[in-house]
Design a protein around this motif. Structure first.
Motif, PDB file in Angstrom:
ATOM      1  N   ASP A  17       0.829  -1.210   0.000  1.00 17.70           N
ATOM      2  CA  ASP A  17       0.000   0.000   0.000  1.00 17.70           C
ATOM      3  C   ASP A  17       0.861   1.256   0.000  1.00 17.70           C
ATOM      4  OD1 ASP A  17      -2.442  -1.337   0.066  1.00 17.70           O
ATOM      5  OD2 ASP A  17      -2.440  -1.457   2.259  1.00 17.70           O
ATOM      6  N   VAL A  18       0.300   2.341  -0.512  1.00 15.10           N
ATOM      7  CA  VAL A  18       0.900   3.655  -0.309  1.00 15.10           C
ATOM      8  C   VAL A  18       0.875   3.948   1.181  1.00 15.10           C
ATOM      9  CG1 VAL A  18       0.661   6.125  -0.753  1.00 15.10           C
ATOM     10  CG2 VAL A  18       0.117   4.472  -2.564  1.00 15.10           C
ATOM     11  N   GLU A  19       2.006   4.409   1.728  1.00 18.45           N
ATOM     12  CA  GLU A  19       2.015   4.681   3.166  1.00 18.45           C
ATOM     13  C   GLU A  19       2.698   5.982   3.559  1.00 18.45           C
ATOM     14  OE1 GLU A  19       4.984   2.612   5.747  1.00 18.45           O
ATOM     15  OE2 GLU A  19       4.823   1.056   4.224  1.00 18.45           O
ATOM     16  N   GLY A  58      -5.839   4.124   9.121  1.00 21.98           N
ATOM     17  CA  GLY A  58      -4.568   3.582   9.578  1.00 21.98           C
ATOM     18  C   GLY A  58      -3.629   3.130   8.480  1.00 21.98           C
ATOM     19  N   GLN A  59      -3.830   3.567   7.255  1.00 22.02           N
ATOM     20  CA  GLN A  59      -2.992   3.103   6.144  1.00 22.02           C
ATOM     21  C   GLN A  59      -1.624   3.767   6.121  1.00 22.02           C
ATOM     22  OE1 GLN A  59      -4.872   3.069   2.256  1.00 22.02           O
ATOM     23  NE2 GLN A  59      -2.911   3.343   1.197  1.00 22.02           N
ATOM     24  N   LEU A  60      -1.535   5.028   6.527  1.00 19.91           N
ATOM     25  CA  LEU A  60      -0.306   5.806   6.351  1.00 19.91           C
ATOM     26  C   LEU A  60       0.620   5.717   7.555  1.00 19.91           C
ATOM     27  CD1 LEU A  60      -1.790   9.041   4.728  1.00 19.91           C
ATOM     28  CD2 LEU A  60      -0.974   6.956   3.587  1.00 19.91           C
ATOM     29  N   SER A  61       1.923   5.833   7.267  1.00 23.41           N
ATOM     30  CA  SER A  61       2.917   5.875   8.344  1.00 23.41           C
ATOM     31  C   SER A  61       3.550   7.259   8.491  1.00 23.41           C
ATOM     32  CB  SER A  61       4.026   4.850   8.092  1.00 23.41           C
ATOM     33  OG  SER A  61       4.737   5.153   6.905  1.00 23.41           O
ATOM     34  N   LYS A  62       3.509   8.053   7.404  1.00 28.51           N
ATOM     35  CA  LYS A  62       4.099   9.395   7.443  1.00 28.51           C
ATOM     36  C   LYS A  62       3.270  10.344   6.578  1.00 28.51           C
ATOM     37  CE  LYS A  62       8.880   7.612   7.731  1.00 28.51           C
ATOM     38  NZ  LYS A  62       9.169   7.904   9.145  1.00 28.51           N
ATOM     39  N   ILE A  63       3.069  11.558   7.092  1.00 34.21           N
ATOM     40  CA  ILE A  63       2.453  12.642   6.331  1.00 34.21           C
ATOM     41  C   ILE A  63       3.380  13.855   6.432  1.00 34.21           C
ATOM     42  CG2 ILE A  63       0.552  14.300   6.222  1.00 34.21           C
ATOM     43  CD1 ILE A  63      -1.327  12.127   7.202  1.00 34.21           C
ATOM     44  N   TYR A  94      -7.189   9.876  11.184  1.00 39.99           N
ATOM     45  CA  TYR A  94      -7.896   8.723  10.617  1.00 39.99           C
ATOM     46  C   TYR A  94      -6.975   7.944   9.672  1.00 39.99           C
ATOM     47  CZ  TYR A  94     -11.122   6.120   7.608  1.00 39.99           C
ATOM     48  OH  TYR A  94     -11.753   5.126   6.894  1.00 39.99           O
ATOM     49  N   ALA A  95      -6.251   8.634   8.814  1.00 37.58           N
ATOM     50  CA  ALA A  95      -5.423   7.965   7.808  1.00 37.58           C
ATOM     51  C   ALA A  95      -4.121   7.421   8.389  1.00 37.58           C
ATOM     52  CB  ALA A  95      -5.112   8.930   6.663  1.00 37.58           C
ATOM     53  N   LEU A  96      -3.608   8.013   9.468  1.00 38.52           N
ATOM     54  CA  LEU A  96      -2.347   7.579  10.068  1.00 38.52           C
ATOM     55  C   LEU A  96      -2.558   6.411  11.019  1.00 38.52           C
ATOM     56  CD1 LEU A  96      -0.367  10.808  11.041  1.00 38.52           C
ATOM     57  CD2 LEU A  96       0.476   8.981   9.578  1.00 38.52           C
ATOM     58  N   ARG A  97      -1.655   5.452  10.978  1.00 38.43           N
ATOM     59  CA  ARG A  97      -1.677   4.361  11.952  1.00 38.43           C
ATOM     60  C   ARG A  97      -1.071   4.849  13.269  1.00 38.43           C
ATOM     61  NH1 ARG A  97       2.742   1.262   8.336  1.00 38.43           N
ATOM     62  NH2 ARG A  97       1.023   1.691   6.925  1.00 38.43           N
ATOM     63  N   PRO A 102      13.271   3.101   0.403  1.00 37.18           N
ATOM     64  CA  PRO A 102      13.084   2.281  -0.801  1.00 37.18           C
ATOM     65  C   PRO A 102      11.966   1.250  -0.694  1.00 37.18           C
ATOM     66  CG  PRO A 102      15.030   1.570   0.423  1.00 37.18           C
ATOM     67  CD  PRO A 102      14.558   2.836   1.072  1.00 37.18           C
ATOM     68  N   ASP A 103      11.591   0.884   0.524  1.00 35.63           N
ATOM     69  CA  ASP A 103      10.557  -0.140   0.713  1.00 35.63           C
ATOM     70  C   ASP A 103       9.169   0.452   0.943  1.00 35.63           C
ATOM     71  OD1 ASP A 103      12.441  -2.218   0.483  1.00 35.63           O
ATOM     72  OD2 ASP A 103      13.014  -1.970   2.588  1.00 35.63           O
ATOM     73  N   SER A 104       9.043   1.767   0.791  1.00 37.12           N
ATOM     74  CA  SER A 104       7.757   2.435   1.008  1.00 37.12           C
ATOM     75  C   SER A 104       7.270   3.064  -0.287  1.00 37.12           C
ATOM     76  CB  SER A 104       7.892   3.529   2.074  1.00 37.12           C
ATOM     77  OG  SER A 104       8.284   2.990   3.318  1.00 37.12           O
ATOM     78  N   LEU A 105       5.967   2.974  -0.523  1.00 36.63           N
ATOM     79  CA  LEU A 105       5.362   3.683  -1.645  1.00 36.63           C
ATOM     80  C   LEU A 105       5.022   5.085  -1.174  1.00 36.63           C
ATOM     81  CD1 LEU A 105       3.029   1.106  -3.428  1.00 36.63           C
ATOM     82  CD2 LEU A 105       5.462   1.573  -3.756  1.00 36.63           C
ATOM     83  N   ILE A 106       5.546   6.088  -1.894  1.00 37.66           N
ATOM     84  CA  ILE A 106       5.446   7.487  -1.495  1.00 37.66           C
ATOM     85  C   ILE A 106       4.622   8.233  -2.538  1.00 37.66           C
ATOM     86  CG2 ILE A 106       6.777   9.539  -0.859  1.00 37.66           C
ATOM     87  CD1 ILE A 106       9.236   7.585  -0.588  1.00 37.66           C
ATOM     88  N   LEU A 107       3.676   9.040  -2.071  1.00 38.22           N
ATOM     89  CA  LEU A 107       2.774   9.746  -2.987  1.00 38.22           C
ATOM     90  C   LEU A 107       2.797  11.242  -2.721  1.00 38.22           C
ATOM     91  CD1 LEU A 107       0.455   9.528  -5.153  1.00 38.22           C
ATOM     92  CD2 LEU A 107      -1.127   9.520  -3.206  1.00 38.22           C
ATOM     93  N   GLY A 108       2.914  12.033  -3.776  1.00 37.84           N
ATOM     94  CA  GLY A 108       2.764  13.474  -3.682  1.00 37.84           C
ATOM     95  C   GLY A 108       1.366  13.879  -4.109  1.00 37.84           C
ATOM     96  N   LEU A 109       0.730  14.722  -3.328  1.00 34.95           N
ATOM     97  CA  LEU A 109      -0.588  15.249  -3.656  1.00 34.95           C
ATOM     98  C   LEU A 109      -0.431  16.732  -3.982  1.00 34.95           C
ATOM     99  CD1 LEU A 109      -2.718  13.616  -0.807  1.00 34.95           C
ATOM    100  CD2 LEU A 109      -2.522  12.851  -3.175  1.00 34.95           C
ATOM    101  N   GLU A 110      -0.909  17.144  -5.143  1.00 38.77           N
ATOM    102  CA  GLU A 110      -0.751  18.527  -5.590  1.00 38.77           C
ATOM    103  C   GLU A 110      -2.026  18.957  -6.305  1.00 38.77           C
ATOM    104  OE1 GLU A 110       0.090  22.115  -6.247  1.00 38.77           O
ATOM    105  OE2 GLU A 110       1.676  20.982  -5.228  1.00 38.77           O
TER     106      GLU A 110
END
Length: 281
Positions: free
Chosen positions: A92-94, A169-174, A203-206, A114-122
């Motif tokens: 999952d994206v986290e 709880g999907q995300l580990s970092k924002i 809500y989104a952060l674990r 390298p083991d995390s999927l990282i997403l930019g929101l713009e």
């Protein structure tokens, strides 16, 4: 005498001339846009009805799971659930960078995590296109090393649609880096950190996940600290733990705004907040 080409025409000509098989790095002059966008406007955005409806396969092609439905037999008409299963990822994206700008943080975090999927929101169209083209070029230039497969960018309005993309709880970092300060009091409702939005981040952060904030505006820093410390789902991380986090140094130095502040010898105010466990009830 005829008029020269407009900026939009020059942008289109440059993009059409690019080699998709060997793309060059994008140039900002072909992606110019206003510095800020009104988050309350209707930007005609596309977004999933729920996280299960989101197709991540085009954003992270290197992490697409083998189709569990493809067994060589004719398939019946696909429902939304079978479609989701057919385009699932191996993970999952986290990690999310809210308001990722031109993608400096994404590119720097890719080898660090390298083991995390990282997403930019713009939210800005041209800026989103720039980051997507930048990632495409980096992947093409690093095919043998298989780098930058774990980062992506999509156009979204975080203030409205964050729960449409991420499960509880999907995300580990924002990351919230150098957000628009919205100095005028009547504009404070547009700030990306607020009591309401902090509940969506919670809500989104674990539990144990971290919200990273940085700004060069002291009054905005105080605002973010006040609102995150005042939320029952967050606690501020100690200065010692903050200094030991390698993501903090990247956040300070690799974002476009961070580099600009560095050139101008300006201040940088950092604060990290951990998502605490929910009460037993």
């Amino acid at each position: 005498m005829g008029r020269g080409k407009t900026k939009a025409q020059k942008r289109a000509d440059w993009r059409n001339s690019r080699d998709e098989n060997n793309p060059e790095m994008p140039r900002k002059k072909f992606y110019r846009q206003r510095a800020h966008a009104n988050p309350f406007s209707d930007h005609h955005l596309s977004y999933p009805a729920s996280p299960d409806d989101m197709d991540w396969s085009t954003y992270y092609p290197g992490f697409v799971a083998q189709n569990p439905l493809d067994n060589g037999e004719p398939q019946k008409t696909e429902t939304s659930s079978t479609l989701a299963a057919s385009r699932s990822l191996t993970k999952d994206v986290e990690v999310v960078d809210i308001g990722c700008g031109f993608g400096g943080l994404l590119v720097a975090l890719a080898p660090l995590l390298p083991d995390s999927l990282i997403l930019g929101l713009e939210i800005r169209v041209q800026v989103t296109h720039f980051v997507q083209d930048r990632i495409r070029a980096l992947r093409a230039q690093n095919q043998e090393k298989n780098l930058y497969q774990n980062i992506a960018c999509l156009r979204a309005n975080t203030m409205k649609f964050l729960p449409n993309f991420f499960r509880k709880g999907q995300l580990s970092k924002i990351f919230i880096c150098f957000p628009d300060p919205h100095f005028k009091v009547r504009k404070h409702k547009a700030r990306i950190v607020s009591s309401t939005l902090n509940s969506e981040y919670a809500y989104a952060l674990r539990p144990g996940g971290i919200v990273y904030t940085i700004t060069d505006v002291e009054s905005l820093h105080q605002w973010m600290v006040e609102h995150l410390e005042g939320h029952p789902s967050f606690e501020r991380i100690s200065p010692e733990e903050e200094a030991a986090d390698p993501c903090v140094e990247v956040m300070k130095k690799e974002t476009e705004e961070g580099k600009k502040v560095e050139r101008n010898s300006g201040p940088k105010f950092v604060a990290l907040f951990r998502r605490v466990e929910d009460p037993p009830w």
